[in-house]
Design a protein around this motif. Structure first.
Motif, PDB file in Angstrom:
ATOM      1  N   LYS A 283       0.837  -1.186   0.000  1.00 55.80           N
ATOM      2  CA  LYS A 283       0.000   0.000   0.000  1.00 55.80           C
ATOM      3  C   LYS A 283       0.886   1.257   0.000  1.00 55.80           C
ATOM      4  CE  LYS A 283      -4.228  -1.638   0.091  1.00 55.80           C
ATOM      5  NZ  LYS A 283      -5.223  -1.322  -0.967  1.00 55.80           N
ATOM      6  N   THR A 284       0.582   2.158  -0.914  1.00 54.66           N
ATOM      7  CA  THR A 284       1.363   3.386  -1.056  1.00 54.66           C
ATOM      8  C   THR A 284       0.409   4.568  -1.086  1.00 54.66           C
ATOM      9  OG1 THR A 284       3.076   2.229  -2.311  1.00 54.66           O
ATOM     10  CG2 THR A 284       3.009   4.632  -2.511  1.00 54.66           C
ATOM     11  N   VAL A 285       0.774   5.640  -0.386  1.00 49.98           N
ATOM     12  CA  VAL A 285      -0.024   6.858  -0.387  1.00 49.98           C
ATOM     13  C   VAL A 285       0.694   7.917  -1.224  1.00 49.98           C
ATOM     14  CG1 VAL A 285      -1.049   8.693   0.994  1.00 49.98           C
ATOM     15  CG2 VAL A 285      -1.002   6.343   1.879  1.00 49.98           C
ATOM     16  N   TYR A 286       0.053   8.309  -2.314  1.00 52.80           N
ATOM     17  CA  TYR A 286       0.595   9.352  -3.184  1.00 52.80           C
ATOM     18  C   TYR A 286      -0.078  10.684  -2.860  1.00 52.80           C
ATOM     19  CZ  TYR A 286       2.400   5.542  -6.134  1.00 52.80           C
ATOM     20  OH  TYR A 286       3.056   4.436  -6.614  1.00 52.80           O
ATOM     21  N   SER A 287       0.603  11.764  -3.170  1.00 51.04           N
ATOM     22  CA  SER A 287       0.025  13.100  -3.038  1.00 51.04           C
ATOM     23  C   SER A 287      -0.645  13.479  -4.362  1.00 51.04           C
ATOM     24  CB  SER A 287       1.107  14.134  -2.718  1.00 51.04           C
ATOM     25  OG  SER A 287       1.730  13.842  -1.494  1.00 51.04           O
ATOM     26  N   LEU A 288      -1.824  14.079  -4.288  1.00 50.23           N
ATOM     27  CA  LEU A 288      -2.469  14.587  -5.490  1.00 50.23           C
ATOM     28  C   LEU A 288      -1.726  15.846  -5.930  1.00 50.23           C
ATOM     29  CD1 LEU A 288      -6.308  14.288  -4.728  1.00 50.23           C
ATOM     30  CD2 LEU A 288      -4.880  12.714  -6.041  1.00 50.23           C
ATOM     31  N   ARG A 289      -1.286  15.873  -7.183  1.00 52.07           N
ATOM     32  CA  ARG A 289      -0.602  17.058  -7.706  1.00 52.07           C
ATOM     33  C   ARG A 289      -1.597  18.101  -8.196  1.00 52.07           C
ATOM     34  NH1 ARG A 289       2.312  16.468 -12.006  1.00 52.07           N
ATOM     35  NH2 ARG A 289       1.746  14.356 -12.643  1.00 52.07           N
ATOM     36  N   GLN A 290      -2.837  17.693  -8.369  1.00 45.76           N
ATOM     37  CA  GLN A 290      -3.934  18.597  -8.703  1.00 45.76           C
ATOM     38  C   GLN A 290      -5.126  18.212  -7.856  1.00 45.76           C
ATOM     39  OE1 GLN A 290      -2.741  18.667 -13.472  1.00 45.76           O
ATOM     40  NE2 GLN A 290      -4.790  18.123 -12.850  1.00 45.76           N
ATOM     41  N   GLY A 311       2.010  12.256  -7.126  1.00 44.35           N
ATOM     42  CA  GLY A 311       3.445  12.233  -6.936  1.00 44.35           C
ATOM     43  C   GLY A 311       3.810  11.411  -5.719  1.00 44.35           C
ATOM     44  N   ASP A 312       4.973  10.803  -5.760  1.00 44.51           N
ATOM     45  CA  ASP A 312       5.480  10.042  -4.624  1.00 44.51           C
ATOM     46  C   ASP A 312       6.270  10.997  -3.737  1.00 44.51           C
ATOM     47  OD1 ASP A 312       6.908   8.418  -2.849  1.00 44.51           O
ATOM     48  OD2 ASP A 312       6.970   6.768  -4.283  1.00 44.51           O
ATOM     49  N   PRO A 313       5.797  11.275  -2.522  1.00 40.04           N
ATOM     50  CA  PRO A 313       6.497  12.237  -1.656  1.00 40.04           C
ATOM     51  C   PRO A 313       7.939  11.824  -1.351  1.00 40.04           C
ATOM     52  CG  PRO A 313       4.318  11.715  -0.783  1.00 40.04           C
ATOM     53  CD  PRO A 313       4.595  10.739  -1.888  1.00 40.04           C
ATOM     54  N   ALA A 314       8.203  10.512  -1.341  1.00 37.83           N
ATOM     55  CA  ALA A 314       9.540  10.035  -0.979  1.00 37.83           C
ATOM     56  C   ALA A 314      10.526  10.186  -2.135  1.00 37.83           C
ATOM     57  CB  ALA A 314       9.474   8.574  -0.533  1.00 37.83           C
TER      58      ALA A 314
END
Length: 635
Positions: A283-290, A311-314
């Motif tokens: 499970k991965t949490v990405y940030s919405l870029r929009q 986007g992947d914050p890491a």
């Protein structure tokens, strides 16, 4: 809390006219309706939220329900109530249910019961003059809801819009009687707006109360399902459960995808996250870029494709997440993208979830759909893909455009060699690669939703005129609407679609990406019902010239692609046309001949593009002979 009515609204001719337009927008949805014969579906919902004993306790102490009479204290006829408070009795009942079962949420204003029968709840930006007036709206706050944009007139509430409505409840006097087709259309209008304004919506459920009876409407990507009338007095338990469930603070209960969430500040979304599988399967949490989707379809019954830029914050890598609902019998795009791993010129997949849910389960058919129901199951999938450049028509350099088209065609050929055919080549499905990318990665083909694998004989399914836009469809795809046994869709159909994409671009843009007026002929291609598009495209392939204005604004090296590719396609299409007169069994030998020459066909087309690119690089764009430019092909 509840909010009182905005006042009795008189008949509004403009509103009625807009209603007619809105009905046209949902007409296709009404072709996918399942009428349930009993209330089993309604009875089954939200039993996990509230028990029978809890409901019994509420009914026992409620001042709005009489156990002795087995009846809610509602008027037997709404026409006898004063006009300015017509819907107060039903509003009070619904508010009492929310106050009992969601007390903290009601106290904090997270759920409100609002009389909106006289309000103008504005529609999407594409229909700025359109609005709806559901009788009662459950207005919500939470990680998927936000305030609507500021209204432009006083009749529209500043704090209520389809962006923060959990569900709509229409109330009507039973004596007024509304045909079921009208009920379905109005419910579909509300549902469509909920899907548009809440892009993480998976389904919508709406209620309609007419006199003593309630009807539940369920909307998902397979269409509509509705229940028979249910007596709210005799079955208060189901009525209460539906109200509680459709007001739930667990957003999944009301139809929202909770893997996508936003942070809300001052009523508006300010940032968001999307949780899915990462490349390693965890499970991965990405940030919405929009905040809003990169792309979404404003239709109810369809794949419901919604794309999110993340986007992947890491690692700071950028990806595109594509959610869609495929038909059960259709191949999974994720499985097809596995075939494309490592193929230059074709979108590369990072991870995918093959089955995030099915519409049959949303409708209570976990154990199978009854055979008598006309229902097509859809499966929700999510694909995470690498992020590429802009769409092909957003260019500023002719050479970069031609290089991108060339590499997308090459990628298409490599994929076809692996047995996968795209079948929906269109201007929106070709993207630029990164700036200064090497050959093979300057352009990418995306969207394998309609792709197919070949059968044991090397053939793909028959051409289908319902796939893609008429503007880019091959002539054989257009013929499939008219003939009983269409030819198999093959690589030449897609190469022809690439040609129409190229032709569209040079007709509507100049070599620097400036937008111009599209030719009248090509405008007509988008509406084939108005004329014979097959005949028009035949003429276009065998003898059409680009307009003089197009010739003036493009280098001759680019125009040479038009003339040479047109000649190449027409020669093979002319042979294909002969097959339409033959029986399917008599076509096989010739069709296999077409298949056997696929590699040579791709090489011929790529050579056309490579010659143009070389001349653009050398500054020899004026070297084409007038003889080639004026060549007309005989049909």
């Amino acid at each position: 809390m509840f909010t009182r009515s905005y006042g009795k609204v008189p008949k509004d001719p403009l509103f009625e006219a807009n209603l007619r337009v809105q009905k046209q927008l949902v007409a296709s949805v009404l072709e996918h309706v399942v009428k349930l014969e009993d209330s089993t579906f309604a009875h089954s919902l939200y039993r996990n939220l509230v028990s029978d004993s809890a409901i019994d306790g509420f009914l026992k102490k409620s001042r709005l329900y009489s156990l002795t009479q087995r009846r809610w204290k509602l008027p037997r006829s709404y026409s006898k109530i004063l006009d300015n408070d017509t819907y107060a009795p039903m509003r009070n009942v619904i508010f009492s249910i929310l106050k009992q079962f969601w007390p903290e949420e009601v106290a904090q204003g997270l759920r409100r019961v609002v009389d909106t029968h006289a309000a103008r709840i504005l529609h999407d930006v594409e229909s700025p003059n359109h609005s709806s007036r559901p009788t009662i709206s459950i207005v919500a706050q939470g990680p998927s809801f936000e305030l609507p944009p500021p209204p432009t007139d006083r009749s529209s509430p500043a704090d209520i819009g389809f962006s923060n409505i959990a569900t709509c409840i229409d109330v009507q006097d039973e004596d007024e009687g509304m045909p079921i087709d009208e009920q379905l259309a109005r419910a579909a209008i509300y549902a469509r707006q909920l899907f548009i304004h809440q892009p993480n919506r998976r389904f919508a459920r709406l209620l309609r109360v007419a006199g003593d009876h309630l009807r539940l409407f369920h909307f998902d990507r397979s269409g509509i399902q509705y229940t028979p009338p249910l007596n709210i007095h005799e079955d208060p338990h189901t009525f209460i459960r539906l109200v509680v469930g459709l007001s739930s603070t667990n957003e999944a209960d009301i139809g929202l995808d909770t893997s996508i969430q936003w942070t809300i500040e001052n009523g508006f979304k300010v940032k968001g996250t999307l949780m899915t599988l990462g490349a390693d399967g965890t499970k991965t949490v990405y940030s919405l870029r929009q905040l809003d989707p990169e792309f979404s379809r404003p239709y109810l019954v369809c794949r419901g494709t919604t794309c999110w830029a993340v986007g992947d914050p890491a690692t700071r890598q950028k990806f595109l997440v594509k959610d869609s609902w495929r038909l059960e019998e259709a191949a999974s795009e994720g499985a097809l993208l596995e075939e494309a791993v490592g193929v230059p010129g074709v979108v590369q997949m990072v991870s995918y979830e093959a089955d995030r849910g099915q519409t049959r389960a949303l409708r209570g058919f976990e154990n199978g759909v009854p055979a008598k129901l006309d229902f097509e199951n859809r499966i929700e999938t999510r694909v995470v893909m690498k992020q590429y450049g802009k769409q092909i028509y957003k260019f500023s350099c002719a050479k970069r455009l031609i290089c991108a088209l060339r590499d997308a065609i090459a990628g298409h050929g490599r994929l076809f060699k692996k047995g996968v055919l795209h079948r929906d080549v269109a201007i929106q499905n070709i993207l630029f690669g990164k700036a200064y990318a090497k050959e093979g990665e300057r352009g990418f083909l995306i969207d394998l939703d309609s792709s197919t694998r070949c059968d044991a004989d090397g053939f793909h399914p028959a051409c289908d005129w319902t796939l893609g836009r008429p503007l880019y469809q091959s002539i054989m795809a257009l013929y499939s609407e008219e003939i009983e046994f269409p030819l198999p869709h093959d690589h030449l159909d897609d190469l022809e679609s690439f040609f129409y994409v190229f032709s569209h671009i040079i007709n509507e843009y100049d070599c620097h990406g400036g937008l111009h007026k599209l030719s009248e002929e090509m405008k007509l291609w988008e509406d084939p019902r108005t004329f014979d598009l097959i005949a028009c495209k035949k003429d276009f392939l065998c003898k059409s010239y680009p307009p003089e204005s197009v010739i003036q604004r493009w280098p001759k090296a680019v125009l040479a692609i038009f003339y040479k590719m047109r000649k190449f396609l027409w020669g093979l299409l002319y042979e294909k046309l002969d097959l339409l007169e033959k029986e399917p069994k008599d076509r096989v030998r010739k069709l296999k001949w077409f298949m056997s020459r696929a590699e040579d066909d791709y090489e011929a087309v790529l050579e056309i593009f490579d010659e143009a690119i070389a001349k653009l690089e050398m500054g020899e764009s004026e070297s084409e002979s007038e003889e080639e430019e004026e060549e007309v092909l005989s049909p």
